[in-house]
Enzyme design. Structure first.
Site, mmCIF file in Angstrom:
data_model
loop_
_atom_site.group_PDB
_atom_site.id
_atom_site.type_symbol
_atom_site.label_atom_id
_atom_site.label_comp_id
_atom_site.label_asym_id
_atom_site.label_seq_id
_atom_site.Cartn_x
_atom_site.Cartn_y
_atom_site.Cartn_z
ATOM 1 N N GLY A 46 21.369 89.951 3.057
ATOM 2 C CA GLY A 46 20.271 88.980 2.537
ATOM 3 C C GLY A 46 21.146 88.171 1.741
ATOM 4 O O GLY A 46 22.308 87.341 2.304
ATOM 5 N N GLU A 47 20.810 87.883 0.344
ATOM 6 C CA GLU A 47 21.789 86.790 -0.279
ATOM 7 C C GLU A 47 22.037 87.730 -1.764
ATOM 8 O O GLU A 47 21.115 88.199 -2.149
ATOM 9 C CB GLU A 47 20.779 85.473 -0.502
ATOM 10 C CG GLU A 47 21.718 84.253 -0.946
ATOM 11 C CD GLU A 47 22.434 84.410 -2.011
ATOM 12 O OE1 GLU A 47 23.683 83.992 -1.854
ATOM 13 O OE2 GLU A 47 22.162 84.926 -2.895
ATOM 14 N N SER A 48 23.613 87.806 -1.868
ATOM 15 C CA SER A 48 23.953 88.773 -2.778
ATOM 16 C C SER A 48 23.660 88.442 -4.406
ATOM 17 O O SER A 48 23.257 89.280 -5.074
ATOM 18 C CB SER A 48 25.365 89.151 -2.459
ATOM 19 O OG SER A 48 26.187 87.892 -2.592
ATOM 20 N N CYS A 77 26.774 93.763 4.842
ATOM 21 C CA CYS A 77 26.828 92.164 4.342
ATOM 22 C C CYS A 77 26.767 91.944 2.990
ATOM 23 O O CYS A 77 27.310 92.143 2.258
ATOM 24 C CB CYS A 77 25.830 91.283 5.440
ATOM 25 S SG CYS A 77 26.483 89.568 5.667
ATOM 26 N N ARG A 107 33.122 86.108 -0.289
ATOM 27 C CA ARG A 107 31.673 85.865 0.038
ATOM 28 C C ARG A 107 32.000 84.559 1.215
ATOM 29 O O ARG A 107 33.032 83.652 0.990
ATOM 30 C CB ARG A 107 30.949 85.422 -0.673
ATOM 31 C CG ARG A 107 30.758 86.284 -1.826
ATOM 32 C CD ARG A 107 29.755 85.932 -2.829
ATOM 33 N NE ARG A 107 28.290 85.325 -2.020
ATOM 34 C CZ ARG A 107 27.602 84.773 -2.850
ATOM 35 N NH1 ARG A 107 27.677 84.307 -4.300
ATOM 36 N NH2 ARG A 107 26.324 84.383 -2.308
ATOM 37 N N ILE A 144 26.518 87.020 10.012
ATOM 38 C CA ILE A 144 25.624 86.034 9.555
ATOM 39 C C ILE A 144 26.154 85.472 7.997
ATOM 40 O O ILE A 144 25.928 86.309 7.219
ATOM 41 C CB ILE A 144 24.299 86.298 9.572
ATOM 42 C CG1 ILE A 144 23.512 86.731 10.897
ATOM 43 C CG2 ILE A 144 23.261 85.202 9.138
ATOM 44 C CD1 ILE A 144 22.468 87.559 10.803
ATOM 45 N N ARG A 145 26.655 84.504 7.938
ATOM 46 C CA ARG A 145 27.283 84.017 6.962
ATOM 47 C C ARG A 145 28.108 85.206 6.219
ATOM 48 O O ARG A 145 27.929 85.534 4.893
ATOM 49 C CB ARG A 145 26.308 83.269 5.958
ATOM 50 C CG ARG A 145 25.840 81.947 6.401
ATOM 51 C CD ARG A 145 25.174 81.182 5.619
ATOM 52 N NE ARG A 145 23.710 81.968 5.335
ATOM 53 C CZ ARG A 145 22.863 81.910 6.148
ATOM 54 N NH1 ARG A 145 22.896 81.155 7.556
ATOM 55 N NH2 ARG A 145 21.690 82.459 6.273
ATOM 56 N N HIS A 182 25.894 93.030 10.374
ATOM 57 C CA HIS A 182 24.388 93.478 10.422
ATOM 58 C C HIS A 182 24.321 94.485 11.495
ATOM 59 O O HIS A 182 23.375 94.195 12.448
ATOM 60 C CB HIS A 182 23.669 92.395 10.392
ATOM 61 C CG HIS A 182 23.208 91.707 9.158
ATOM 62 N ND1 HIS A 182 22.371 91.703 8.328
ATOM 63 C CD2 HIS A 182 24.109 90.472 8.872
ATOM 64 C CE1 HIS A 182 22.360 90.605 7.538
ATOM 65 N NE2 HIS A 182 23.513 90.125 7.722
ATOM 66 N N GLU A 184 22.005 96.692 11.730
ATOM 67 C CA GLU A 184 20.663 97.004 11.986
ATOM 68 C C GLU A 184 20.192 95.947 12.733
ATOM 69 O O GLU A 184 19.099 96.132 13.299
ATOM 70 C CB GLU A 184 19.936 96.947 10.420
ATOM 71 C CG GLU A 184 19.713 95.606 9.945
ATOM 72 C CD GLU A 184 20.894 95.013 9.058
ATOM 73 O OE1 GLU A 184 22.094 95.347 9.453
ATOM 74 O OE2 GLU A 184 20.823 93.635 8.703
#
Ligand code: GLN
Length: 202
Positions: A46-48, A77, A107, A144-145, A182, A184
């Site tokens: 997600g976004e840490s 991630c 990051r 993803i990023r 990821h 998942e």
């Protein structure tokens, strides 16, 4: 076996679906009390920064830290970033981390131009848990990023690197597991099986 997935933000539903496919009792975790009877926990992508701030707002940061000291936790991630002891190039106090893994993460290591990509990873430990119905050979990983692990302490085992001796993208330290991608989102249960096997041996 009960495994929680931190469900403040990000790709938690996909982890729940993978765990259910393995017959695990999978639970969305948003409150400190829900950590109590878990055998293990996944911190999703997600976004840490957002996830860290929400963890503080929900009173979860300290409970997550004490859970991480005792029981198996897997960060994917953004979750890997949160499990790191150190994040490079971050402002001091800018990013609350849970910590636990003796690593430094960078990051958005792969930058903006190539911020998402897919690659086949050689992950030798998965051979120990694979079943006949699983794919064999490399694990098709979706980034993803994504962060990368740029330093590992002496207790940290490197589980996967990008091809050609590239950056470290999966690590294990005792009961803690981290992946920069990821799992998942891949059509492959082997990484989730590996985490379940860590809980069985814990
Ligand atoms: N770049 C994100 C971060 O720094 C992580 C991206 C992800 O989890 N897919 O938190």
């Amino acid at each position: 076996m009960k495994i929680g997935v931190l469900a403040l933000q990000g790709a938690f539903r996909e982890h729940i679906i993978k765990l259910q496919a393995l017959g695990v009792d999978a639970r969305e975790i948003r409150l400190p009390g829900q950590l109590q009877d878990l055998d293990g926990l996944i911190i999703p992508g997600g976004e840490s920064t957002t996830m860290g701030k929400l963890a503080v707002a929900f009173g979860l940061l300290e409970p997550l830290r004490s859970f991480t000291r005792k029981r198996p936790v897997w960060g994917t991630c953004a979750g890997l970033i949160l499990l790191a002891e150190r994040a490079a190039k971050q402002k001091k106090g800018g990013q609350p981390l849970i910590g636990g893994l003796d690593i430094t993460v960078d990051r958005n290591y792969f930058g903006r131009q190539v911020d998402s990509f897919e690659v086949d990873l050689d992950v030798p430990v998965l051979a120990d848990v694979a079943r006949p119905e699983d794919p064999d050979g490399p694990f098709h990983a979706i980034f993803i990023r994504a962060p990368a692990v740029i330093e590992t302490g002496p207790e940290v085992a490197i589980i996967a690197r990008l091809p050609e001796n590239g950056p470290v993208v999966a690590v294990r330290q005792g009961h803690l597991l981290g992946a920069a991608f990821h799992p998942e989102l891949s059509d492959d249960l082997r990484f989730h099986r590996y985490f379940v096997s860590m809980i069985e041996e814990a």
